[in-house]
Design an enzyme around this catalytic site. Structure first.
Site, PDB file in Angstrom:
ATOM      1  N   GLY A  28       6.352  -6.586  24.362  1.00 55.70           N
ATOM      2  CA  GLY A  28       5.717  -5.729  25.355  1.00 55.70           C
ATOM      3  C   GLY A  28       6.491  -5.550  26.630  1.00 55.70           C
ATOM      4  O   GLY A  28       5.936  -5.081  27.644  1.00 55.70           O
ATOM      5  N   GLU A  83      24.898 -21.794  23.720  1.00 53.71           N
ATOM      6  CA  GLU A  83      24.888 -21.545  22.274  1.00 53.71           C
ATOM      7  C   GLU A  83      26.169 -22.140  21.691  1.00 53.71           C
ATOM      8  O   GLU A  83      27.262 -21.649  21.958  1.00 53.71           O
ATOM      9  CB  GLU A  83      24.811 -20.057  21.978  1.00 53.71           C
ATOM     10  CG  GLU A  83      24.743 -19.769  20.480  1.00 53.71           C
ATOM     11  CD  GLU A  83      24.870 -18.298  20.145  1.00 53.71           C
ATOM     12  OE1 GLU A  83      24.276 -17.871  19.143  1.00 53.71           O
ATOM     13  OE2 GLU A  83      25.575 -17.575  20.883  1.00 53.71           O
ATOM     14  N   ASP A 100      25.050 -17.311  26.108  1.00 56.07           N
ATOM     15  CA  ASP A 100      25.347 -16.877  24.746  1.00 56.07           C
ATOM     16  C   ASP A 100      26.830 -17.120  24.433  1.00 56.07           C
ATOM     17  O   ASP A 100      27.680 -17.078  25.323  1.00 56.07           O
ATOM     18  CB  ASP A 100      25.017 -15.389  24.620  1.00 56.07           C
ATOM     19  CG  ASP A 100      25.132 -14.879  23.204  1.00 56.07           C
ATOM     20  OD1 ASP A 100      24.326 -15.302  22.368  1.00 56.07           O
ATOM     21  OD2 ASP A 100      26.030 -14.061  22.948  1.00 56.07           O
TER      22      ASP A 100
END
Length: 490
Positions: free
Chosen positions: A41, A241, A212
């Protein structure tokens, strides 16, 4: 070099006094809930669901990148200083952080330094000739990449015998052809990212950063950036990561300064174990035992993020539920795995929708594991009986964990070699303890208390926090297939 060319904001870095709580370290007391804003949303959709998330019992929200990009996943960033309008506005994001704090929830920002999107203005007009790796500065083009894509072999960054050719291809090769590889050896680029993270921390009040493709970027540059972050923002921790499924690799990242590596070794162990019974010494829950026994390699195993799944892999329950004949068994396996995840000396991460049995496999498209969270599942009335059962199960453990967070965060751990399919370990902090008992077989198994006398001690009767029932610890009892118990003593 002009700030306009770099896309660098000039606003003073003044903390916003409206942030209700200070930035807090990301500790093992936290439980992280991973959200893709495009599937939840948007930013305002997340704001509207903060009551739901706080009631579930998680304590931190990791949002995949909200920066401007050309994709719904956000990992090909085109503006490091603004929010993608598809998710909302910068003011919406600031409001999310503020309101999350009001609900006792932390916010973790996902960012990428290794590469940007090919639509970033830098690509067509690099601020400096060495702004990117393996790219001709005279005529930037995706067809002008001078070397191959990365080899994706991250072991080269720690391998003492790695060739320079292989190591450079790992770090300087492009992640994909649409994501130009940034050269963090350039001091101006590194300064840009340092100021950029300062700006987001000071102007939004975020509580943590998830980086990331952490090891794909230049190691010395990332070490320097981490040191700057620790100096300027000692209460901000960085999750990296570190996608290599071997404990020594993740441990080496932590030893080198990364606050919180991601535990891909444990992720892999869970992934294999869910399809196996605990028979041979290498199968089933033995895989977890065999992974956790190497925790001595970590500087601090309690500052490692563990997970069953995320947006880049098959969902843990895959596509078994609800149509497969194996669905009931897989739901039991999911419950047992979540109970383990939430009681280990780790920072656990839960992928959105796990609490309502969202499944999916990547197959040919990531869309199957990144489906929108169904709005109907926000209420008990909208959920199916099975969804409500899973939601209640996870909520009960999460709230118990929150009430006993110091036991899980700082307690010792003692594990027993799985015996006759049953895996047992104890978490202890002073006089407080819990005993986790898991049947790793698809049939019932007999639990014999005598074998675990050193952790049962004088306790004759305790309570299983999952079922709420009393458990007699003076005589053997049977565990049904894939049954899990968390027996709490205080």
């Amino acid at each position: 070099m002009r700030n306009e060319q770099l896309g660098m904001r000039n606003e003073l870095l003044i903390p916003n006094s409206s942030f209700l709580t200070p930035n807090c370290p990301m500790l093992n007391e936290d439980v992280i809930y991973l959200i893709m804003p495009a599937r939840y949303g948007g930013i305002n959709g997340i704001r509207q669901r903060l009551d739901y998330l706080a009631d579930l019992g998680v304590t931190a929200l990791w949002l995949t990148p909200v920066f401007k990009s050309m994709s719904y996943h956000g990992y090909n960033i085109t503006d490091y200083y603004d929010v993608d309008k598809r998710y909302g506005t910068l003011d919406d994001y600031k409001a999310l952080v503020r309101e999350a704090h009001e609900h006792g929830l932390k916010i973790i920002m996902d960012i990428v330094f290794n590469h940007c999107g090919i639509e970033h203005p830098w690509f067509s007009n690099p601020p400096e000739k060495d702004w990117f790796n393996n790219l001709s500065a005279e005529k930037p083009s995706i067809f002008n990449v001078q070397s191959s894509i990365t080899n994706y072999r991250l072991t080269t960054v720690v391998d003492p015998y790695a060739s320079e050719y292989d190591r450079r291809q790992t770090v300087e090769g492009w992640f994909v052809r649409s994501m130009p590889d940034l050269n963090l050896k350039n001091p101006h680029l590194l300064e840009y990212f340092t100021k950029c993270t300062d700006w987001w921390i000071e102007n939004t009040g975020i509580d943590g950063i998830r980086m990331d493709t952490f090891p794909y970027a230049d190691k010395d540059a990332m070490t320097a950036w981490l040191q700057e972050m620790h100096t300027r923002h000692p209460d901000i921790n960085v999750i990296g990561e570190t996608w290599v499924c071997d404990t020594p690799f993740s441990a080496s990242m932590q030893q080198s300064g990364l606050d919180i590596p991601m535990d891909f070794a444990l992720f892999q162990a869970f992934g294999y174990a869910k399809h196996e019974e605990t028979r041979e010494v290498w199968s089933g829950l033995n895989r977890l035992y065999n992974t956790l026994c190497y925790d001595y390699l970590y500087k601090n195993p309690a500052m490692v993020m563990a997970f069953l799944d995320n947006h880049d892999v098959n969902r843990f329950i895959e596509d078994f539920y609800p149509y497969s004949p194996n669905a009931p068994l897989m739901v039991k396996v999911l419950k047992a795995s979540l109970a383990i995840l939430l009681t280990l000396p780790r920072i656990p991460q839960i992928y959105y929708g796990t609490e309502v049995l969202m499944g999916g496999v990547i197959d040919k498209s990531y869309s199957k594991v990144r489906k929108p969270f169904p709005k109907r599942c926000l209420t008990q009335e909208g959920r199916t009986p099975d969804e409500n059962d899973m939601h209640r199960f996870l909520r009960r453990i999460l709230h118990w964990r929150k009430e006993n967070s110091r036991l899980i965060a700082y307690g010792t751990m003692k594990q027993f070699i799985p015996y006759r399919g049953i895996y047992v370990y104890e978490r202890r902090l002073g006089e407080e303890s819990c005993l986790v008992i898991v049947n790793g077989n698809n049939s019932s198994a007999l639990f014999s208390p005598d074998r675990y006398a050193e952790v049962i001690g004088p306790h004759r009767e305790s309570r299983d926090i999952i079922s709420g029932r009393k458990v007699q610890l003076t005589k053997p009892f049977r565990l049904s297939a894939r049954k899990v118990m968390i027996i709490y003593n205080s």
